[in-house]
Design a protein around this motif. Structure first.
Motif, PDB file in Angstrom:
ATOM      1  N   ARG A 109     -68.201 -59.011  65.949  1.00 10.12           N
ATOM      2  CA  ARG A 109     -68.931 -58.875  67.775  1.00 10.12           C
ATOM      3  C   ARG A 109     -67.890 -60.462  68.576  1.00 10.12           C
ATOM      4  O   ARG A 109     -67.759 -59.797  69.302  1.00 10.12           O
ATOM      5  CB  ARG A 109     -70.104 -59.160  67.817  1.00 10.12           C
ATOM      6  N   GLU A 110     -67.597 -61.447  67.907  1.00  6.64           N
ATOM      7  CA  GLU A 110     -66.934 -62.519  68.438  1.00  6.64           C
ATOM      8  C   GLU A 110     -65.245 -62.020  68.193  1.00  6.64           C
ATOM      9  O   GLU A 110     -64.834 -63.209  69.874  1.00  6.64           O
ATOM     10  CB  GLU A 110     -66.555 -63.685  67.935  1.00  6.64           C
ATOM     11  N   LEU A 111     -64.590 -61.479  68.095  1.00 12.07           N
ATOM     12  CA  LEU A 111     -63.270 -60.406  68.228  1.00 12.07           C
ATOM     13  C   LEU A 111     -62.989 -60.276  69.671  1.00 12.07           C
ATOM     14  O   LEU A 111     -63.069 -59.545  69.998  1.00 12.07           O
ATOM     15  CB  LEU A 111     -62.535 -60.137  66.912  1.00 12.07           C
ATOM     16  N   ASP A 112     -61.449 -60.519  69.465  1.00  8.40           N
ATOM     17  CA  ASP A 112     -61.294 -59.363  70.733  1.00  8.40           C
ATOM     18  C   ASP A 112     -61.057 -57.924  70.643  1.00  8.40           C
ATOM     19  O   ASP A 112     -60.497 -58.141  69.052  1.00  8.40           O
ATOM     20  CB  ASP A 112     -60.214 -60.299  71.270  1.00  8.40           C
ATOM     21  N   SER A 113     -60.825 -56.632  71.335  1.00  3.31           N
ATOM     22  CA  SER A 113     -60.245 -55.907  70.631  1.00  3.31           C
ATOM     23  C   SER A 113     -59.025 -55.162  69.358  1.00  3.31           C
ATOM     24  O   SER A 113     -58.990 -55.005  68.341  1.00  3.31           O
ATOM     25  CB  SER A 113     -60.544 -55.001  71.641  1.00  3.31           C
ATOM     26  N   ASP A 114     -57.921 -56.548  69.966  1.00  5.78           N
ATOM     27  CA  ASP A 114     -56.500 -56.303  69.253  1.00  5.78           C
ATOM     28  C   ASP A 114     -56.804 -56.696  67.224  1.00  5.78           C
ATOM     29  O   ASP A 114     -56.540 -55.850  66.808  1.00  5.78           O
ATOM     30  CB  ASP A 114     -55.987 -56.639  69.604  1.00  5.78           C
ATOM     31  N   ASP A 115     -58.312 -57.863  67.495  1.00  2.46           N
ATOM     32  CA  ASP A 115     -58.322 -58.520  66.220  1.00  2.46           C
ATOM     33  C   ASP A 115     -58.620 -57.320  65.674  1.00  2.46           C
ATOM     34  O   ASP A 115     -58.882 -57.299  64.084  1.00  2.46           O
ATOM     35  CB  ASP A 115     -58.628 -59.467  66.493  1.00  2.46           C
ATOM     36  N   VAL A 116     -60.454 -56.740  66.456  1.00  5.74           N
ATOM     37  CA  VAL A 116     -61.274 -56.092  65.345  1.00  5.74           C
ATOM     38  C   VAL A 116     -60.374 -55.356  65.178  1.00  5.74           C
ATOM     39  O   VAL A 116     -60.330 -54.254  64.172  1.00  5.74           O
ATOM     40  CB  VAL A 116     -62.324 -55.608  66.300  1.00  5.74           C
ATOM     41  N   VAL A 117     -59.167 -54.430  65.975  1.00  3.27           N
ATOM     42  CA  VAL A 117     -58.754 -53.012  65.366  1.00  3.27           C
ATOM     43  C   VAL A 117     -57.849 -53.377  64.176  1.00  3.27           C
ATOM     44  O   VAL A 117     -57.930 -52.458  63.422  1.00  3.27           O
ATOM     45  CB  VAL A 117     -57.234 -53.037  66.665  1.00  3.27           C
ATOM     46  N   ASP A 118     -57.049 -54.564  64.595  1.00  7.44           N
ATOM     47  CA  ASP A 118     -56.126 -55.319  63.129  1.00  7.44           C
ATOM     48  C   ASP A 118     -57.163 -55.066  61.849  1.00  7.44           C
ATOM     49  O   ASP A 118     -57.073 -54.994  60.589  1.00  7.44           O
ATOM     50  CB  ASP A 118     -55.709 -56.813  63.646  1.00  7.44           C
ATOM     51  N   LEU A 119     -59.002 -55.785  62.379  1.00 10.89           N
ATOM     52  CA  LEU A 119     -59.115 -55.445  60.645  1.00 10.89           C
ATOM     53  C   LEU A 119     -59.544 -54.142  60.504  1.00 10.89           C
ATOM     54  O   LEU A 119     -59.797 -54.410  58.889  1.00 10.89           O
ATOM     55  CB  LEU A 119     -60.831 -56.387  61.684  1.00 10.89           C
ATOM     56  N   VAL A 120     -60.125 -53.403  60.961  1.00 12.54           N
ATOM     57  CA  VAL A 120     -60.961 -51.916  60.379  1.00 12.54           C
ATOM     58  C   VAL A 120     -59.579 -51.024  59.972  1.00 12.54           C
ATOM     59  O   VAL A 120     -59.740 -50.365  58.921  1.00 12.54           O
ATOM     60  CB  VAL A 120     -61.192 -51.142  61.868  1.00 12.54           C
ATOM     61  N   GLU A 121     -58.647 -51.420  60.761  1.00 12.78           N
ATOM     62  CA  GLU A 121     -57.309 -50.287  60.444  1.00 12.78           C
ATOM     63  C   GLU A 121     -57.050 -50.273  58.704  1.00 12.78           C
ATOM     64  O   GLU A 121     -56.786 -48.648  58.477  1.00 12.78           O
ATOM     65  CB  GLU A 121     -55.809 -50.315  61.296  1.00 12.78           C
ATOM     66  N   VAL A 143     -62.088 -50.160  71.299  1.00 16.48           N
ATOM     67  CA  VAL A 143     -62.009 -50.391  69.740  1.00 16.48           C
ATOM     68  C   VAL A 143     -61.510 -48.598  69.436  1.00 16.48           C
ATOM     69  O   VAL A 143     -60.309 -48.039  68.516  1.00 16.48           O
ATOM     70  CB  VAL A 143     -62.325 -50.445  68.562  1.00 16.48           C
ATOM     71  N   GLU A 144     -62.540 -47.797  69.253  1.00 14.62           N
ATOM     72  CA  GLU A 144     -61.726 -46.044  69.622  1.00 14.62           C
ATOM     73  C   GLU A 144     -60.941 -46.388  70.303  1.00 14.62           C
ATOM     74  O   GLU A 144     -59.672 -45.075  69.870  1.00 14.62           O
ATOM     75  CB  GLU A 144     -62.999 -45.282  68.968  1.00 14.62           C
ATOM     76  N   GLN A 145     -60.946 -45.821  70.828  1.00 16.34           N
ATOM     77  CA  GLN A 145     -59.944 -45.588  72.091  1.00 16.34           C
ATOM     78  C   GLN A 145     -58.104 -46.698  71.475  1.00 16.34           C
ATOM     79  O   GLN A 145     -57.108 -45.999  71.751  1.00 16.34           O
ATOM     80  CB  GLN A 145     -59.659 -47.000  73.261  1.00 16.34           C
ATOM     81  N   ALA A 146     -58.430 -47.813  71.363  1.00 16.86           N
ATOM     82  CA  ALA A 146     -56.806 -48.551  70.498  1.00 16.86           C
ATOM     83  C   ALA A 146     -57.056 -47.758  69.297  1.00 16.86           C
ATOM     84  O   ALA A 146     -55.575 -47.239  69.222  1.00 16.86           O
ATOM     85  CB  ALA A 146     -57.414 -49.579  69.631  1.00 16.86           C
ATOM     86  N   GLU A 152     -49.192 -48.429  63.511  1.00 18.90           N
ATOM     87  CA  GLU A 152     -47.950 -49.115  64.309  1.00 18.90           C
ATOM     88  C   GLU A 152     -46.954 -49.156  65.176  1.00 18.90           C
ATOM     89  O   GLU A 152     -46.540 -49.724  65.466  1.00 18.90           O
ATOM     90  CB  GLU A 152     -46.869 -49.193  62.835  1.00 18.90           C
ATOM     91  N   SER A 153     -48.008 -48.726  66.090  1.00 18.72           N
ATOM     92  CA  SER A 153     -47.760 -48.800  68.037  1.00 18.72           C
ATOM     93  C   SER A 153     -47.997 -50.122  69.042  1.00 18.72           C
ATOM     94  O   SER A 153     -48.592 -50.817  68.184  1.00 18.72           O
ATOM     95  CB  SER A 153     -48.021 -47.521  68.297  1.00 18.72           C
ATOM     96  N   ALA A 154     -47.222 -49.439  69.433  1.00 19.54           N
ATOM     97  CA  ALA A 154     -48.048 -50.973  70.606  1.00 19.54           C
ATOM     98  C   ALA A 154     -49.185 -51.050  70.582  1.00 19.54           C
ATOM     99  O   ALA A 154     -50.083 -52.040  71.552  1.00 19.54           O
ATOM    100  CB  ALA A 154     -46.923 -51.276  71.441  1.00 19.54           C
ATOM    101  N   GLY A 155     -49.985 -49.939  70.811  1.00 17.69           N
ATOM    102  CA  GLY A 155     -51.036 -49.231  71.815  1.00 17.69           C
ATOM    103  C   GLY A 155     -51.924 -50.400  70.174  1.00 17.69           C
ATOM    104  O   GLY A 155     -53.482 -50.389  70.578  1.00 17.69           O
ATOM    105  N   ARG A 156     -52.025 -50.078  68.825  1.00 18.27           N
ATOM    106  CA  ARG A 156     -53.164 -50.561  67.864  1.00 18.27           C
ATOM    107  C   ARG A 156     -53.750 -52.239  68.459  1.00 18.27           C
ATOM    108  O   ARG A 156     -53.652 -53.010  67.957  1.00 18.27           O
ATOM    109  CB  ARG A 156     -51.566 -50.063  66.839  1.00 18.27           C
ATOM    110  N   LEU A 157     -51.366 -52.452  68.652  1.00 17.46           N
ATOM    111  CA  LEU A 157     -51.263 -54.309  68.820  1.00 17.46           C
ATOM    112  C   LEU A 157     -52.135 -55.107  69.819  1.00 17.46           C
ATOM    113  O   LEU A 157     -52.282 -56.241  69.820  1.00 17.46           O
ATOM    114  CB  LEU A 157     -49.920 -54.416  68.412  1.00 17.46           C
ATOM    115  N   MET A 158     -52.025 -54.161  70.833  1.00 23.70           N
ATOM    116  CA  MET A 158     -52.191 -54.982  71.764  1.00 23.70           C
ATOM    117  C   MET A 158     -53.602 -55.043  72.449  1.00 23.70           C
ATOM    118  O   MET A 158     -54.313 -54.506  71.713  1.00 23.70           O
ATOM    119  CB  MET A 158     -52.173 -54.146  73.160  1.00 23.70           C
TER     120      MET A 158
END
Lengths: 468, 468
Positions: A109-121, A143-146, A152-158
């Motif tokens: 819950r403390e993470l920015d959205s990009d870090d959650v995406v990186d964590l779960v993908e 996160v779901e939108q990301a 491996e796209s910019a959309g996942r990274l941002m």
């Protein structure tokens, strides 16, 4: 060269300093082990308190699997989202499974959205579900939108938390806006992105420039000269290249309509660059990049063996070439003694060309514009290397075996093989790149197969033609 | 794996996009060539105007030496300090020699002190003198002071332009100070460093946090939690490690008394990381890292040949081992056909272990704490690989040559060699690291020498014991 000594001394001194400054020393690990054994949670808390999340993650990676489980059973509450983000892919699944649901929920819950995406993908479905459910509804949607952007796209990274302003705002208005909205700000930001009313980015302003300007200054009057937007569908390798090439700190990401949807910061780009460098290095060494230092023997064997199987096949091919000359070798056993020299020199020279080509492709220094100049240079280097090494090899061989003919044959075979090595070492990775495959992938196997086969064939073939 | 197709499609699409977005296309180079031939300076100006300094530098690297000289003779005024900074080391000397004194002087005068230091430190004395003389006296002193720090130290890497404040200042005071001193500010800065009255750094404040805080807020109330200072004598590799590990954007540098003397920013650290990655990759491939894509055939041969000479020596050693078994091979020529298989498998497996070890040492994931666990794992992997590959190899060999004994001997030799390969692949780089040498240096040659020698010795030795 005159500075070598000074350099060595400095390196040693720095190595010592860094052992204090950055390396996790053995004492720390020994203390942790004792505390875990004594089930002393307060002591573990105190030991971990001053450590950076990246160091705690390293420590988790460096202890054995058993130690890790015992430690986390006592001290899971210390594992926050940042520690999870810093963990090696290989270990994330294991550690997440060891964490109680509530701890995991608090951590993400403390993470920015990009870090959650990186964590779960890269996690399994069930684990992703558990993490998404722990998020606030708004964060979950983000996160779901990301995750809807391609892998491996910019959309996942941002990150979707963006600081932006309309271009006609003044510095004063922007500062007031920031002071009124402290809650919604990302943890780190370095620029304010200016947009038109339809959210299309038109420029950006560094925070330093803003701070040094009067409140009445218009934001659009102090934008930076160079300004790049990144399409959300762009591959992360290209994003990383742009950050490295243009020394970007952050860059706005836009959707297909050119509208601002997020921002990528240098730390995200550095992670991609690092992964790519690691991948190239390991692939050239014949290792799949997914391996991790914390994998066990069986897992590691499973990952390494495919390349060895391929090599077994190519080595059999080389053996088949030798078998054609069985009669020649029977007649002159010296050939069996000398033939590995020609093959091994070719393998080495081919690897040199290959390594330079793979690196140059990765850094985009090798382009369509200079491909042929590069191939010609390498071919020229192959010939010169061959000429300069063939003479001493021929001389020594001739003397040792008392045969001028054998010397001439091995020298000629070396020249042929070093030329072929240089050409194969450049053309193989270039061909893979044109096929949109990673140029480092299997290049080494292809190139050494070529140099083995040609090396044996040239040497034994010339010998059977001229020596028997 | 289900996402492979999607991933490939994305990669292709991104590759196409990036060809537009970042790659210098052939058209550009063809246009430049035509303009240089036509001596059309205005057209060259217009062509270069939109390009980033890094792209102009790449273009200089990608054209041939003759094209470069013709281009610069017409258009040297376009080469500013940033373009020089972005150039490959190898080309800097050449380009600087081609520039008129006045152009060179103007070019370096715009640069921050750290960029001038980076530019001059590898040049020849006469060129350094010419550049230093072009600088304003104050800048000249700054550069000379930086050059007084050891090579490859933080002191060389840092810029001396620093934004700092006394800790009791308020945000309002700091903003007023910045607005009053716009001339002295560095081009990019991301933090304000707080110091005590003796200039010792005590914390830092991000610009974002400052902007979002009220004017009356004390700076010391909004400092970041984690704060690291870097000793000016620290080796640049350690600096780069710290930036990567702790996701730093900038960090204050202190002298022996702990006083603030400069600041290092992420772009400097990224350059070091990049160089180190390149060095490791090339060294593992047997290439000295100083080589550049723009070197000619002779220069490149000169740089590559030393490793090949070393390899010639080690290959001769392997041949010497084979020579001991001349009689055995005479009696059974099948041994000559099969012996490269055992050696090549060992070389491959050794390179796998070596590559993983070199990477893990570089990222400091392999430490004293887990060295022995790693060596044991690799040894275990060697044994498992050997066991899993020996059986099929023994079976096929036995069938093809109609000899159970030959199958058993090659299988046993493979197991021995893969075990030795794994141990040598880990111990060689670890030993080099303990000796404060680069673990990638010559590791490959050592390891393949071991696997060749052991491979031939085990196979031929077992054969002469059991088959004759």
């Amino acid at each position: 060269m005159a500075d070598r000594d000074e350099d060595t001394i400095l390196r040693e001194r720095a190595a010592d300093e860094s052992r204090d400054a950055y390396a996790l020393d053995d004492t720390l690990r020994a203390q942790l082990k004792a505390m875990v054994a004594a089930r002393d949670v307060a002591a573990i808390d105190a030991l971990m308190e001053p450590l950076h999340a990246a160091d705690i993650a390293d420590l988790l990676e460096q202890v054995s699997e058993g130690e890790r489980a015992a430690w986390l059973a006592l001290w899971s509450k210390g594992i926050d989202g940042e520690v999870l983000s810093e963990l090696d892919w290989g270990l994330r699944e294991e550690v997440i499974d060891l964490l109680p649901d509530q701890v995991l929920a608090d951590a993400v819950r403390e993470l920015d959205s990009d870090d959650v995406v990186d964590l779960v993908e890269d996690l399994e479905e069930a684990q992703i579900e558990a993490i998404l459910e722990a998020l606030e509804p708004a964060d979950r949607v983000a996160v779901e939108q990301a995750l809807a952007w391609p892998e491996e796209s910019a959309g996942r990274l941002m990150q979707r938390e963006v600081v932006h302003a309309l271009e006609h705002w003044t510095v004063g208005q922007m500062i007031d806006h920031l002071r009124a909205n402290t809650q919604g700000l990302p943890e780190q930001f370095y620029h304010v992105i200016l947009t038109d009313p339809r959210l299309k980015p038109v420029g950006y302003v560094t925070l330093g420039r803003m701070l040094a300007s009067a409140r009445t200054t218009e934001m659009r009057a102090i934008t930076e000269d160079s300004f790049r937007t990144i399409p959300a569908t762009q591959h992360e390798d290209d994003v990383a290249y742009a950050f490295n090439q243009y020394h970007l700190i952050s860059a706005p990401v836009v959707d297909g309509d050119g509208r601002l949807v997020g921002v990528i910061t240098i730390d995200d780009a550095m992670i991609v660059l690092d992964e790519r460098n690691e991948e190239d290095l390991l692939l050239l060494g014949g290792v799949n990049d997914e391996s991790s230092l914390s994998d066990g023997v069986i897992e590691t064997t499973r990952r390494r063996v495919p390349w060895l199987v391929v090599n077994l096949g190519t080595a059999a091919l080389a053996a088949l070439v030798i078998a054609q000359f069985e009669a020649t070798i029977s007649a002159l056993v010296a050939l069996a003694i000398l033939m590995p020299i020609v093959a091994s020199m070719g393998g080495n020279a081919g690897t040199q060309s290959l390594t330079v080509a793979v690196r140059a492709i990765a850094t985009r220094d090798l382009t369509r514009a200079n491909t042929w100049r590069f191939v010609l240079r390498e071919a020229g280097v192959g010939v010169f290397n061959g000429l300069s090494l063939a003479l001493p090899l021929a001389l020594v061989t001739g003397l040792v075996f008392g045969s001028v003919g054998l010397g001439v044959v091995i020298g000629a075979a070396l020249i042929i093989n070093l030329f072929v090595a240089a050409v194969a070492g450049t053309l193989v990775p270039l061909a893979l790149d044109r096929l949109n495959l990673d140029p480092a992938l299997a290049s080494g196997v292809f190139v050494t197969t070529v140099t083995d086969v040609i090396g044996f064939f040239a040497f034994l073939g010339l010998a059977s033609l001229f020596l028997l």
